[in-house]
Design a protein around this motif. Sequence first.
Motif, PDB file in Angstrom:
ATOM      1  N   THR A 102     -54.401  56.356   1.447  1.00  0.00           N
ATOM      2  CA  THR A 102     -54.309  55.844   0.379  1.00  0.00           C
ATOM      3  C   THR A 102     -52.987  56.397  -0.511  1.00  0.00           C
ATOM      4  OG1 THR A 102     -55.829  57.384  -0.648  1.00  0.00           O
ATOM      5  CG2 THR A 102     -56.549  55.258  -0.266  1.00  0.00           C
ATOM      6  N   THR A 103     -52.721  57.559  -0.014  1.00  0.00           N
ATOM      7  CA  THR A 103     -51.588  58.386  -0.636  1.00  0.00           C
ATOM      8  C   THR A 103     -50.413  57.709   0.149  1.00  0.00           C
ATOM      9  OG1 THR A 103     -52.720  60.401  -0.908  1.00  0.00           O
ATOM     10  CG2 THR A 103     -50.262  60.570  -0.733  1.00  0.00           C
ATOM     11  N   LEU A 104     -50.188  57.337   1.413  1.00  0.00           N
ATOM     12  CA  LEU A 104     -49.270  56.840   2.096  1.00  0.00           C
ATOM     13  C   LEU A 104     -49.165  55.577   1.406  1.00  0.00           C
ATOM     14  CD1 LEU A 104     -49.646  57.552   5.773  1.00  0.00           C
ATOM     15  CD2 LEU A 104     -47.759  58.392   4.184  1.00  0.00           C
ATOM     16  N   ALA A 105     -49.986  54.612   1.221  1.00  0.00           N
ATOM     17  CA  ALA A 105     -49.728  53.122   0.368  1.00  0.00           C
ATOM     18  C   ALA A 105     -49.218  53.382  -0.822  1.00  0.00           C
ATOM     19  CB  ALA A 105     -51.078  52.656   0.400  1.00  0.00           C
ATOM     20  N   GLY A 106     -49.642  54.386  -1.488  1.00  0.00           N
ATOM     21  CA  GLY A 106     -49.178  54.539  -3.013  1.00  0.00           C
ATOM     22  C   GLY A 106     -47.581  54.842  -3.178  1.00  0.00           C
ATOM     23  N   VAL A 107     -47.110  55.721  -2.299  1.00  0.00           N
ATOM     24  CA  VAL A 107     -45.938  56.289  -1.973  1.00  0.00           C
ATOM     25  C   VAL A 107     -45.005  55.157  -1.658  1.00  0.00           C
ATOM     26  CG1 VAL A 107     -44.291  57.612  -0.677  1.00  0.00           C
ATOM     27  CG2 VAL A 107     -46.575  58.691  -1.704  1.00  0.00           C
ATOM     28  N   HIS A 108     -45.554  54.249  -0.644  1.00  0.00           N
ATOM     29  CA  HIS A 108     -44.855  53.207   0.012  1.00  0.00           C
ATOM     30  C   HIS A 108     -44.671  51.961  -1.116  1.00  0.00           C
ATOM     31  CE1 HIS A 108     -43.997  49.748   2.422  1.00  0.00           C
ATOM     32  NE2 HIS A 108     -45.197  48.962   1.907  1.00  0.00           N
ATOM     33  N   VAL A 166     -53.946  49.034  -3.909  1.00  0.00           N
ATOM     34  CA  VAL A 166     -53.903  50.076  -2.646  1.00  0.00           C
ATOM     35  C   VAL A 166     -55.187  49.402  -1.820  1.00  0.00           C
ATOM     36  CG1 VAL A 166     -54.276  52.179  -1.691  1.00  0.00           C
ATOM     37  CG2 VAL A 166     -52.592  51.989  -3.668  1.00  0.00           C
ATOM     38  N   ASP A 167     -55.965  49.311  -2.432  1.00  0.00           N
ATOM     39  CA  ASP A 167     -57.206  48.747  -1.547  1.00  0.00           C
ATOM     40  C   ASP A 167     -56.922  47.549  -0.624  1.00  0.00           C
ATOM     41  OD1 ASP A 167     -60.637  47.874  -1.937  1.00  0.00           O
ATOM     42  OD2 ASP A 167     -59.901  49.267  -0.523  1.00  0.00           O
ATOM     43  N   GLY A 168     -57.154  47.603   0.617  1.00  0.00           N
ATOM     44  CA  GLY A 168     -56.926  46.365   1.197  1.00  0.00           C
ATOM     45  C   GLY A 168     -55.507  45.740   1.791  1.00  0.00           C
ATOM     46  N   LEU A 169     -54.538  47.105   1.218  1.00  0.00           N
ATOM     47  CA  LEU A 169     -53.321  46.683   1.638  1.00  0.00           C
ATOM     48  C   LEU A 169     -52.900  46.770   3.060  1.00  0.00           C
ATOM     49  CD1 LEU A 169     -50.140  46.447   0.427  1.00  0.00           C
ATOM     50  CD2 LEU A 169     -50.141  49.102   0.571  1.00  0.00           C
ATOM     51  N   TRP A 170     -52.174  45.988   3.525  1.00  0.00           N
ATOM     52  CA  TRP A 170     -51.648  45.952   4.983  1.00  0.00           C
ATOM     53  C   TRP A 170     -50.175  46.703   5.291  1.00  0.00           C
ATOM     54  CZ3 TRP A 170     -54.838  44.601   8.908  1.00  0.00           C
ATOM     55  CH2 TRP A 170     -55.641  43.657   8.534  1.00  0.00           C
ATOM     56  N   LEU A 171     -50.001  47.512   6.230  1.00  0.00           N
ATOM     57  CA  LEU A 171     -48.948  48.377   6.330  1.00  0.00           C
ATOM     58  C   LEU A 171     -48.714  48.017   7.755  1.00  0.00           C
ATOM     59  CD1 LEU A 171     -49.551  52.032   4.540  1.00  0.00           C
ATOM     60  CD2 LEU A 171     -48.176  50.100   3.813  1.00  0.00           C
ATOM     61  N   SER A 172     -47.605  48.062   8.194  1.00  0.00           N
ATOM     62  CA  SER A 172     -46.917  47.692   9.483  1.00  0.00           C
ATOM     63  C   SER A 172     -46.933  49.203  10.108  1.00  0.00           C
ATOM     64  CB  SER A 172     -45.804  46.991   9.484  1.00  0.00           C
ATOM     65  OG  SER A 172     -44.571  47.546   9.020  1.00  0.00           O
ATOM     66  N   ALA A 228     -44.757  66.732  -7.408  1.00  0.00           N
ATOM     67  CA  ALA A 228     -44.258  65.942  -8.444  1.00  0.00           C
ATOM     68  C   ALA A 228     -44.454  64.252  -8.321  1.00  0.00           C
ATOM     69  CB  ALA A 228     -42.892  66.067  -8.599  1.00  0.00           C
ATOM     70  N   ASN A 229     -44.855  63.995  -7.174  1.00  0.00           N
ATOM     71  CA  ASN A 229     -45.082  62.370  -7.042  1.00  0.00           C
ATOM     72  C   ASN A 229     -46.631  62.115  -7.590  1.00  0.00           C
ATOM     73  OD1 ASN A 229     -46.241  60.047  -5.284  1.00  0.00           O
ATOM     74  ND2 ASN A 229     -44.046  60.144  -5.048  1.00  0.00           N
ATOM     75  N   PRO A 230     -46.422  60.851  -8.401  1.00  0.00           N
ATOM     76  CA  PRO A 230     -47.755  60.680  -9.278  1.00  0.00           C
ATOM     77  C   PRO A 230     -48.951  60.299  -8.314  1.00  0.00           C
ATOM     78  CG  PRO A 230     -46.159  58.988  -9.393  1.00  0.00           C
ATOM     79  CD  PRO A 230     -45.362  60.067  -8.715  1.00  0.00           C
ATOM     80  N   CYS A 231     -48.566  59.800  -7.149  1.00  0.00           N
ATOM     81  CA  CYS A 231     -49.651  59.418  -6.300  1.00  0.00           C
ATOM     82  C   CYS A 231     -50.176  60.478  -5.266  1.00  0.00           C
ATOM     83  CB  CYS A 231     -48.972  58.456  -5.180  1.00  0.00           C
ATOM     84  SG  CYS A 231     -48.816  56.780  -6.198  1.00  0.00           S
ATOM     85  N   ILE A 232     -49.671  61.718  -5.535  1.00  0.00           N
ATOM     86  CA  ILE A 232     -50.040  63.054  -4.660  1.00  0.00           C
ATOM     87  C   ILE A 232     -50.583  64.052  -5.756  1.00  0.00           C
ATOM     88  CG2 ILE A 232     -49.385  64.660  -2.912  1.00  0.00           C
ATOM     89  CD1 ILE A 232     -47.127  62.785  -1.926  1.00  0.00           C
ATOM     90  N   GLY A 233     -49.496  64.410  -6.481  1.00  0.00           N
ATOM     91  CA  GLY A 233     -49.932  65.436  -7.339  1.00  0.00           C
ATOM     92  C   GLY A 233     -50.174  66.688  -6.944  1.00  0.00           C
ATOM     93  N   PRO A 234     -50.241  68.048  -7.499  1.00  0.00           N
ATOM     94  CA  PRO A 234     -50.270  69.309  -7.103  1.00  0.00           C
ATOM     95  C   PRO A 234     -51.594  69.626  -6.319  1.00  0.00           C
ATOM     96  CG  PRO A 234     -50.373  68.892  -9.464  1.00  0.00           C
ATOM     97  CD  PRO A 234     -50.145  67.938  -9.077  1.00  0.00           C
TER      98      PRO A 234
END
Length: 505
Positions: free
Chosen positions: A389-395, A406-412, A433-439
């Motif tokens: 889910t972190t990869l999807a948010g960064v993408h 994010v839920d159900g997203l397709w990634l190639s 600093a990325n909001p989809c990762i965080g400290p």
Amino acid sequence: MMDPDSGGEPPEGGASAAGRGDGRSSRRRKAKRRGKIAGAAPSMHGEAAQGAALAGRPQSSETGKRKRRRAHSAPSVKEQGEQAVASSLQDSEGTSSSGLGDATKLHKRRKKARGGRGLQGRPLVHARPQPAFDAKAVAVVSSALPHDSGAHISPDTKPVYRDDFYAALDLGTNNCRLLIAQPTRPGQFRVVDAFSRIVRLGEGLAANGRLSEGAMDRAVEALRVCASKLANRPIRRMRLIATEACRSAENGQLFLDRVVRETGLTLEIIDRETEARLAVSGCSSLVGREARSVVLFDIGGGSSEIAVIRIAESRSSRLANHITHWTSLPVGVVTLSERHGGRDVTPQVFEAMVTEVAGMLARFDCPPVVARQVNADDFHLIGTSGTVTTLAGVHLDLPRYDRRKVDGLWLSDAEVTAMQAKLLSWGFEDRAANPCIGPDRADLVLAGCAILEAIRRRWPSPRMRVADRGLREGILTDMMADDGAWRRIRPRRPNAERHDQGGRR
């Protein structure tokens, strides 16, 4: 007008409109008979009008039943005309004024009853709003819960649930998560309350094999919040589980005993196979109808579960029934980052982590799973974990994490590779600093990417689907299915359909 039984609108002609054709025809035949009997003597009973028409003619039992049915129904226009005919007959034969008075009173009583009675002779009253839960009928106890039933119901009272609440709690190596939901459409549910907190229960577990005091304190504090949420709702059934951290720690059972004393919650330590099946159950709706084989993986904090799913022509309603092979790797984002370091990860360190996980996968005896054709849709990966889910948010470059996107997203395959390379090029501060990762996840995300990369090398796939769901959703799905929750919910038919059926009757 509302039906007093079902609460919905009745069909055209009333709820008992079916079968009235015989009644109408019998009344027409009787009207003809009444017209022919002109010299009948009046009856001395209260129903003078009917006695005048039926005197001198034997009555069968069937005729008596019809009379009783008509006595409880509203008079039609024809019956009102028959009343007038009967009255005129009585006048012509010199009937006393008392007989006319009785007939008039009978007609008034019928008219009054017709105004105050509803369908099938029931009083027409407005439905009072009912509470979602009858506190006097149900007692839910959160402590000392058996593993299979979820809640204790008082044996002296019968449970009365108008809104069914189900709860699932997952205490993992890194997170403590809770979901409370209600069943809606078949196979689906609506979340009414949720809780998630990073507790890092498995911190230091790989080094000394025990849960640390600080980690247990953080977990107990989070479980107190969960206990408060569970106590505020009438939970029909719940299941509270603990996974790899409590499974492998020497003091895992002692920690769970402390949880019971301080929070009143009894947690169940599940095995790895159950964990894999629950992960599959939670993601069943993300498997497309065209898929014939799927590799589903759940990258946790202390372990990673992988399930190979092969779907035949006849698809079961429970996706877990199609699992042909499964494994649980004794490695997760917490344990792997502690062994290799998660703050400063170089390409060489990253490759070393991938090699370690690939060696574990090599011992997994499973036939190769490939698509029937290149770029076919009948095979794909499903990832359910914070890493995916972190990869999807960064993408998606989200300003803040949004589960709905994010839920159900397709990634190639190319997009996953690009995101992993992007995260590997960032330093610890950039990831934090990325909001989809965080400290809280900045030192764990690359270890998760290494596990993901080893899985992708073992099962190459042109695409992967992201699942922001997991064990909690699987627990809820299984409990609702076992409980018949979706069979108890009957969707209301549209008004037009009900009226159409009423007209056909």
